[in-house]
Design a protein around this motif. Sequence first.
Motif, PDB file in Angstrom:
ATOM      1  N   MET A 118       0.830  -1.201   0.000  1.00  0.00           N
ATOM      2  CA  MET A 118       0.000   0.000   0.000  1.00  0.00           C
ATOM      3  C   MET A 118       0.866   1.253   0.000  1.00  0.00           C
ATOM      4  SD  MET A 118      -1.320   2.706   1.903  1.00  0.00           S
ATOM      5  CE  MET A 118      -1.293   2.329   3.660  1.00  0.00           C
ATOM      6  N   VAL A 119       1.920   1.259   0.818  1.00  0.00           N
ATOM      7  CA  VAL A 119       2.802   2.422   0.909  1.00  0.00           C
ATOM      8  C   VAL A 119       3.592   2.610  -0.386  1.00  0.00           C
ATOM      9  CG1 VAL A 119       4.810   3.393   2.103  1.00  0.00           C
ATOM     10  CG2 VAL A 119       2.973   2.331   3.420  1.00  0.00           C
ATOM     11  N   THR A 120       4.147   1.524  -0.930  1.00  0.00           N
ATOM     12  CA  THR A 120       4.956   1.675  -2.149  1.00  0.00           C
ATOM     13  C   THR A 120       4.091   2.028  -3.352  1.00  0.00           C
ATOM     14  OG1 THR A 120       4.928  -0.724  -2.562  1.00  0.00           O
ATOM     15  CG2 THR A 120       6.779   0.167  -1.294  1.00  0.00           C
ATOM     16  N   ASP A 121       2.873   1.481  -3.434  1.00  0.00           N
ATOM     17  CA  ASP A 121       1.961   1.851  -4.521  1.00  0.00           C
ATOM     18  C   ASP A 121       1.568   3.321  -4.439  1.00  0.00           C
ATOM     19  OD1 ASP A 121       1.959  -0.673  -5.602  1.00  0.00           O
ATOM     20  OD2 ASP A 121      -0.154  -1.079  -5.228  1.00  0.00           O
ATOM     21  N   LEU A 122       1.073   3.727  -3.268  1.00  0.00           N
ATOM     22  CA  LEU A 122       0.601   5.104  -3.108  1.00  0.00           C
ATOM     23  C   LEU A 122       1.759   6.092  -3.157  1.00  0.00           C
ATOM     24  CD1 LEU A 122      -2.208   6.329  -0.778  1.00  0.00           C
ATOM     25  CD2 LEU A 122      -0.040   7.571  -0.810  1.00  0.00           C
ATOM     26  N   GLY A 123       2.857   5.748  -2.480  1.00  0.00           N
ATOM     27  CA  GLY A 123       4.015   6.644  -2.500  1.00  0.00           C
ATOM     28  C   GLY A 123       4.606   6.789  -3.887  1.00  0.00           C
ATOM     29  N   GLY A 124       4.642   5.683  -4.639  1.00  0.00           N
ATOM     30  CA  GLY A 124       5.131   5.760  -6.007  1.00  0.00           C
ATOM     31  C   GLY A 124       4.263   6.642  -6.875  1.00  0.00           C
ATOM     32  N   PHE A 125       2.942   6.564  -6.675  1.00  0.00           N
ATOM     33  CA  PHE A 125       2.022   7.403  -7.438  1.00  0.00           C
ATOM     34  C   PHE A 125       2.172   8.859  -7.034  1.00  0.00           C
ATOM     35  CE2 PHE A 125      -2.694   8.370  -8.464  1.00  0.00           C
ATOM     36  CZ  PHE A 125      -2.371   8.765  -9.748  1.00  0.00           C
ATOM     37  N   PHE A 130       3.669  14.395  -8.309  1.00  0.00           N
ATOM     38  CA  PHE A 130       3.996  15.666  -7.665  1.00  0.00           C
ATOM     39  C   PHE A 130       5.014  16.417  -8.525  1.00  0.00           C
ATOM     40  CE2 PHE A 130       6.318  18.373  -4.695  1.00  0.00           C
ATOM     41  CZ  PHE A 130       5.258  19.029  -4.079  1.00  0.00           C
ATOM     42  N   LYS A 131       4.711  17.660  -8.845  1.00  0.00           N
ATOM     43  CA  LYS A 131       5.560  18.487  -9.715  1.00  0.00           C
ATOM     44  C   LYS A 131       5.866  17.769 -11.041  1.00  0.00           C
ATOM     45  CE  LYS A 131       6.342  21.725  -6.499  1.00  0.00           C
ATOM     46  NZ  LYS A 131       5.877  23.120  -6.616  1.00  0.00           N
ATOM     47  N   ARG A 132       4.926  16.965 -11.507  1.00  0.00           N
ATOM     48  CA  ARG A 132       5.070  16.152 -12.722  1.00  0.00           C
ATOM     49  C   ARG A 132       6.139  15.061 -12.593  1.00  0.00           C
ATOM     50  NH1 ARG A 132       4.269  21.302 -15.491  1.00  0.00           N
ATOM     51  NH2 ARG A 132       2.147  21.334 -16.353  1.00  0.00           N
ATOM     52  N   GLY A 133       6.497  14.750 -11.338  1.00  0.00           N
ATOM     53  CA  GLY A 133       7.359  13.600 -11.140  1.00  0.00           C
ATOM     54  C   GLY A 133       8.666  13.893 -10.437  1.00  0.00           C
ATOM     55  N   ILE A 134       8.874  13.222  -9.289  1.00  0.00           N
ATOM     56  CA  ILE A 134      10.144  13.302  -8.572  1.00  0.00           C
ATOM     57  C   ILE A 134      10.679  11.879  -8.396  1.00  0.00           C
ATOM     58  CG2 ILE A 134       9.504  15.431  -7.369  1.00  0.00           C
ATOM     59  CD1 ILE A 134       9.000  13.762  -4.843  1.00  0.00           C
ATOM     60  N   ASN A 135      11.969  11.762  -8.097  1.00  0.00           N
ATOM     61  CA  ASN A 135      12.566  10.449  -7.871  1.00  0.00           C
ATOM     62  C   ASN A 135      12.023   9.800  -6.604  1.00  0.00           C
ATOM     63  OD1 ASN A 135      14.340  10.387 -10.102  1.00  0.00           O
ATOM     64  ND2 ASN A 135      15.813  11.683  -9.033  1.00  0.00           N
TER      65      ASN A 135
END
Length: 376
Positions: A118-125, A130-135
């Motif tokens: 749940m954390v890796t799915d949501l955190g990855g999304f 965020f800002k069109r994508g961060i690492n």
Amino acid sequence: MFFTVFREFFIPLRNENKSYPTGMNPQKVIIPDNLETALTAAVAECERDRIFLLADETTERLCLPLIAEFPCLAGAQTIVIGATDANKTIDSLAHVWEELGKGGATRHSLLINIGGGMVTDLGGFAASTFKRGINYINIPTTLLSMVDASVGGKTGINFRGLKNEIGVFNNARSVILDTRFLRTMDAENTLSGYAEMLKHGLISDEKMWAELLNFPIDALDTPDRLRQLQRMVADSVAVKERIVTEDPTEQGIRKALNLGHTAGHAFESLALTRTPVLHGYAVAWGLVCELYLSAIKTGFPTDRLHQTVAFIKEHYGKMAITCDDYPTLLELMTHDKKNTAGIINFTLLGGIGDIRINQTATKDEIFEALDFYREG
């Protein structure tokens, strides 16, 4: 044939302190001897004006202390969300976005997700949008997230009662698989991850499948068994990595990883309206239905069917359903993301390792599979 070369790919994964590239954006899957050394190197490879740590309420307490004092995380800000899949929602996602904004995150920041699927799915999304994508870096802490959710670039949230309805494909920069986190897991969560490993065995070969059925997963009480499990985790990850590398956006063979998931996600979504169940339990129940469909439609051997089903029933039990639930389950299957033009799409097997993607089944065949699940 595609799967005959898998064992060559498995062997190097058994060696620790190695990293393995996959498709899409660059990603490394790391099985470390030393967690601090591995995380320090992974952070150093990422652009990072600020570092954020995402955990849920459980991993904040049990897992975050294992990395919080690492010098590479000095000054990192922690974001905490509610635990369990019930919090894999747009509200939790918005909370992560909000906390990133409050913390001064920019397009050059780094998010480290430490937790289960749940954390890796949501955190990855959250990181991907965020800002069109961060690492971002994933540190999975459950068996399920190690062998499934954190590897392969699928990110997302549940929406309107449907699993992973909203999301994107976007790899983490690194995924660090440290099996020492498994010491924090209970038996049910261990079994939940093991169901995905069983799926990987079914789509791989007889040797891997047989080892999984014979391994004492409910008795991880010796160092030798933990070492064997670590090697089996590496094998399981290798199956997924090999497939994802070949087909990163699920246009073809990556659909092999959906075995058990068309019916399984329907069970999981139905359970959300009653008593929620762990993802792996729903996948295990979905495997029962889809192996039955494989037996009647694509020639899957009945002895392998009954051996696998017996293992699943012994370890996972059954969800209590009646014939009255069949229309609801069928309707939930029609919302599966693999479908085309409203036609339910299954991944089935002609035998262990003999994958048949893009298979269909009639309403009567699906109801027959549910009968087999309920009455067998």
